[in-house]
Design a protein around this motif. Structure first.
Motif, mmCIF file in Angstrom:
data_model
loop_
_atom_site.group_PDB
_atom_site.id
_atom_site.type_symbol
_atom_site.label_atom_id
_atom_site.label_comp_id
_atom_site.label_asym_id
_atom_site.label_seq_id
_atom_site.Cartn_x
_atom_site.Cartn_y
_atom_site.Cartn_z
ATOM 1 N N PHE A 52 -12.749 -3.655 4.225
ATOM 2 C CA PHE A 52 -11.336 -3.280 4.238
ATOM 3 C C PHE A 52 -10.443 -4.459 3.858
ATOM 4 C CE2 PHE A 52 -12.833 0.059 7.361
ATOM 5 C CZ PHE A 52 -12.831 1.050 6.403
ATOM 6 N N TYR A 53 -10.886 -5.682 4.160
ATOM 7 C CA TYR A 53 -10.145 -6.854 3.682
ATOM 8 C C TYR A 53 -10.089 -6.821 2.159
ATOM 9 C CZ TYR A 53 -8.880 -10.075 7.462
ATOM 10 O OH TYR A 53 -8.269 -10.686 8.512
ATOM 11 N N ASP A 54 -11.205 -6.517 1.509
ATOM 12 C CA ASP A 54 -11.241 -6.462 0.050
ATOM 13 C C ASP A 54 -10.262 -5.414 -0.488
ATOM 14 O OD1 ASP A 54 -13.125 -8.448 -0.065
ATOM 15 O OD2 ASP A 54 -14.846 -7.090 -0.231
ATOM 16 N N ILE A 55 -10.206 -4.273 0.178
ATOM 17 C CA ILE A 55 -9.284 -3.212 -0.257
ATOM 18 C C ILE A 55 -7.840 -3.672 -0.140
ATOM 19 C CG2 ILE A 55 -8.419 -0.905 0.301
ATOM 20 C CD1 ILE A 55 -11.262 -0.163 1.151
ATOM 21 N N LEU A 56 -7.513 -4.282 1.011
ATOM 22 C CA LEU A 56 -6.130 -4.719 1.245
ATOM 23 C C LEU A 56 -5.759 -5.905 0.352
ATOM 24 C CD1 LEU A 56 -6.034 -4.400 5.137
ATOM 25 C CD2 LEU A 56 -5.039 -2.850 3.452
ATOM 26 N N GLY A 58 -7.048 -6.478 -2.531
ATOM 27 C CA GLY A 58 -6.922 -5.911 -3.872
ATOM 28 C C GLY A 58 -5.538 -5.352 -4.105
ATOM 29 N N ALA A 59 -4.979 -4.714 -3.083
ATOM 30 C CA ALA A 59 -3.617 -4.175 -3.197
ATOM 31 C C ALA A 59 -2.610 -5.310 -3.332
ATOM 32 C CB ALA A 59 -3.289 -3.322 -1.981
ATOM 33 N N MET A 60 -2.823 -6.397 -2.589
ATOM 34 C CA MET A 60 -1.918 -7.546 -2.688
ATOM 35 C C MET A 60 -2.029 -8.202 -4.063
ATOM 36 S SD MET A 60 -2.511 -9.160 1.134
ATOM 37 C CE MET A 60 -1.277 -10.456 0.995
ATOM 38 N N GLU A 61 -3.248 -8.283 -4.592
ATOM 39 C CA GLU A 61 -3.453 -8.861 -5.923
ATOM 40 C C GLU A 61 -2.732 -8.026 -6.977
ATOM 41 O OE1 GLU A 61 -7.088 -10.027 -8.981
ATOM 42 O OE2 GLU A 61 -7.421 -8.616 -7.352
ATOM 43 N N ALA A 62 -2.868 -6.709 -6.851
ATOM 44 C CA ALA A 62 -2.240 -5.826 -7.831
ATOM 45 C C ALA A 62 -0.721 -5.936 -7.803
ATOM 46 C CB ALA A 62 -2.669 -4.382 -7.577
ATOM 47 N N ASN A 63 -0.193 -6.386 -6.683
ATOM 48 C CA ASN A 63 1.271 -6.498 -6.541
ATOM 49 C C ASN A 63 1.733 -7.954 -6.398
ATOM 50 O OD1 ASN A 63 2.406 -3.536 -6.044
ATOM 51 N ND2 ASN A 63 0.433 -3.681 -5.001
ATOM 52 N N ASN A 64 0.890 -8.886 -6.863
ATOM 53 C CA ASN A 64 1.219 -10.306 -6.732
ATOM 54 C C ASN A 64 2.525 -10.646 -7.449
ATOM 55 O OD1 ASN A 64 0.939 -13.042 -6.117
ATOM 56 N ND2 ASN A 64 -0.165 -13.438 -8.032
#
Length: 217
Positions: A52-56, A58-64
């Motif tokens: 779940f860390y990877d999922i979250l 990933g969302a932060m990376e996509a919105n960096n």
């Protein structure tokens, strides 16, 4: 996992040293916990999951956000954590470097809030997915159980009704058997009485015939 995502994950997660001793955890910003409703009656105690860390992350990376923001500030804090300084000094030192790039405390707070909102959106999406799975795997079965329970009750009532009807039929059958026995006795008695009377009468007539043959010549 992308290089940025690996670095991002490293900002928040401190690996355990090879000697097995736990390293001092890096201070984390408060992030909304994922709300889950367990199936079990008692609340379940969740645990941190790399998946779940990877999922979250990933969302932060996509919105960096472009440029220096909260994530870069967090990385600076991680670097300073290796140095012998207290928490206040570490936060102030990282902020001094950020100020050199024109970053204010308000911009850092706004950036951190931005990522909190990104994670909140992921939480809402995950909750929606969980609700869909709950409806698919639990809700439909609960409805099937309710339907079966209603069917069982209806058939139980039907069995009770049929049992009463069977008992009534058996009672009627017993009465009819008693009536048959009574009728048989009555019929056989009548037949016996008729035969006795018939024998007596025919015997008298036979005797008269015999006497008439004897006396009337």
């Amino acid at each position: 996992m992308s290089d940025f995502l690996s670095k991002l994950k490293g900002i928040f997660i401190v690996p355990t040293p090879a000697d097995g001793k736990s390293a001092e955890p890096v201070a984390k910003t408060a992030t909304p916990a994922t709300t889950t409703v367990p199936v079990a009656p008692a609340p379940l105690s969740g645990k941190v999951s790399d998946k779940f860390y990877d999922i979250l992350f990933g969302a932060m990376e996509a919105n960096n956000q472009e440029g220096f923001d909260y994530l870069e500030y967090k990385k600076s804090l991680q670097t300073l954590a290796k140095m012998p300084m207290d928490e206040q000094t570490r936060y102030a030192s990282a902020f001094a470097a950020a100020q050199a790039m024109g970053i204010t405390s308000q911009k850092l707070n706004d950036s951190a809030q931005f990522y909190l909102n990104v994670l909140k959106t992921e939480d809402a999406k995950f909750q929606e997915s969980v609700n869909a799975q709950r409806q698919k795997q639990i809700g439909s079965k609960e409805k099937a159980i309710a339907d079966l329970d209603a069917t069982i009750k209806a058939k139980g009532e039907q069995i009770a009704r049929l049992t009463q009807e069977i008992a009534a039929h058996q009672d009627d059958m017993g009465k009819m058997k008693a009536e048959i026995s009574e009728a048989v006795v009555k019929i056989e008695t009548t037949l016996s009485d008729f035969h006795a009377t018939y024998s007596d009468l025919t015997s008298q007539i036979a005797q008269d015939v015999e006497k008439m043959s004897k006396y009337l010549k």
